[in-house]
Design an enzyme around this catalytic site. Sequence first.
Site, PDB file in Angstrom:
ATOM      1  N   GLY A 284      29.022  25.480  44.198  1.00 28.45           N
ATOM      2  CA  GLY A 284      28.916  26.902  43.879  1.00 28.45           C
ATOM      3  C   GLY A 284      30.130  27.462  43.168  1.00 28.45           C
ATOM      4  CD  GLN A 285      35.218  25.324  40.249  1.00 27.16           C
ATOM      5  OE1 GLN A 285      34.867  24.143  40.302  1.00 27.16           O
ATOM      6  NE2 GLN A 285      36.398  25.702  39.791  1.00 27.16           N
TER       7      GLN A 285
ATOM      8  CG  HIS B 262      39.293  29.876  43.118  1.00 29.05           C
ATOM      9  ND1 HIS B 262      38.757  29.395  41.941  1.00 29.05           N
ATOM     10  CD2 HIS B 262      38.252  30.160  43.923  1.00 29.05           C
ATOM     11  CE1 HIS B 262      37.432  29.406  42.038  1.00 29.05           C
ATOM     12  NE2 HIS B 262      37.097  29.856  43.234  1.00 29.05           N
TER      13      HIS B 262
ATOM     14  CG  HIS C 268      37.207  30.736  48.475  1.00 24.40           C
ATOM     15  ND1 HIS C 268      36.525  31.872  48.108  1.00 24.40           N
ATOM     16  CD2 HIS C 268      36.924  29.816  47.522  1.00 24.40           C
ATOM     17  CE1 HIS C 268      35.856  31.641  46.985  1.00 24.40           C
ATOM     18  NE2 HIS C 268      36.076  30.401  46.605  1.00 24.40           N
TER      19      HIS C 268
HETATM   20  P1  AMP Z   1      34.023  30.201  43.526  1.00 23.54           P
HETATM   21  O1  AMP Z   1      32.573  30.429  43.833  1.00 23.54           O
HETATM   22  O2  AMP Z   1      34.673  29.259  44.479  1.00 23.54           O
HETATM   23  O3  AMP Z   1      34.258  29.841  42.065  1.00 23.54           O
HETATM   24  O4  AMP Z   1      34.714  31.592  43.810  1.00 23.54           O
HETATM   25  C1  AMP Z   1      34.961  32.573  42.862  1.00 23.54           C
HETATM   26  C2  AMP Z   1      35.296  33.815  43.624  1.00 23.54           C
HETATM   27  O5  AMP Z   1      35.909  34.737  42.740  1.00 23.54           O
HETATM   28  C3  AMP Z   1      34.086  34.525  44.239  1.00 23.54           C
HETATM   29  O6  AMP Z   1      34.254  34.601  45.650  1.00 23.54           O
HETATM   30  C4  AMP Z   1      34.092  35.908  43.568  1.00 23.54           C
HETATM   31  O7  AMP Z   1      33.707  36.939  44.440  1.00 23.54           O
HETATM   32  C5  AMP Z   1      35.544  36.035  43.140  1.00 23.54           C
HETATM   33  N1  AMP Z   1      35.794  36.904  42.002  1.00 23.54           N
HETATM   34  C6  AMP Z   1      35.133  36.924  40.814  1.00 23.54           C
HETATM   35  N2  AMP Z   1      35.670  37.845  39.986  1.00 23.54           N
HETATM   36  C7  AMP Z   1      36.713  38.404  40.668  1.00 23.54           C
HETATM   37  C8  AMP Z   1      37.677  39.423  40.364  1.00 23.54           C
HETATM   38  N3  AMP Z   1      37.704  40.055  39.167  1.00 23.54           N
HETATM   39  N4  AMP Z   1      38.580  39.757  41.298  1.00 23.54           N
HETATM   40  C9  AMP Z   1      38.585  39.141  42.515  1.00 23.54           C
HETATM   41  N5  AMP Z   1      37.716  38.169  42.854  1.00 23.54           N
HETATM   42  C10 AMP Z   1      36.787  37.818  41.953  1.00 23.54           C
END
Ligand code: AMP
Length: 113
Positions: free
Chosen positions: A92-93, A99, A101
């Site tokens: 689900g990236q 990054h 979490h």
């Molecule tokens: P992933 O699914 O591991 O790629 O996580 C990406 C994360 O980035 C998700 O939890 C989103 O909610 C978060 N995200 C996307 N855009 C932003 C943003 N502008 N500021 C803060 N978090 C964000």
Amino acid sequence: MDCLFCKIIKGDVPSKKVYENEYVYAFHDISPMAPVHVLIVPKTHVESAAKLSGDNLIIMQHLTEAAIEIAKQLGIYESGFRTVLNSGKDAGQTVFHLHMHLLGGAALSDFGV
Ligand code: AMP
Ligand code: ZN
């Protein structure tokens, strides 16, 4: 390079900063899955944890050190927390800048994460 998290690190896209040092920048997730949901991002652009090798594996150390520090700062060190790295489509990236979490602040089973 058109990368959202590179823009956040540079300050070109706003974020709610939680922590920063020489190696990482951390901010609140825009769509939190738990009472505490912070993203910890290396200042070096790497697509995902799957792309770490050799010298840049040190990035994992920087992310882990920051996660522990932020957990203390936000008061979830004792209650417990989860760190998650999503690599690739099936995980689900959605943002292709590595990054970590950091999730906590309540029993995570209550949030389905
Ligand atoms: P992933 O699914 O591991 O790629 O996580 C990406 C994360 O980035 C998700 O939890 C989103 O909610 C978060 N995200 C996307 N855009 C932003 C943003 N502008 N500021 C803060 N978090 C964000
Ligand atoms: Zn980037």
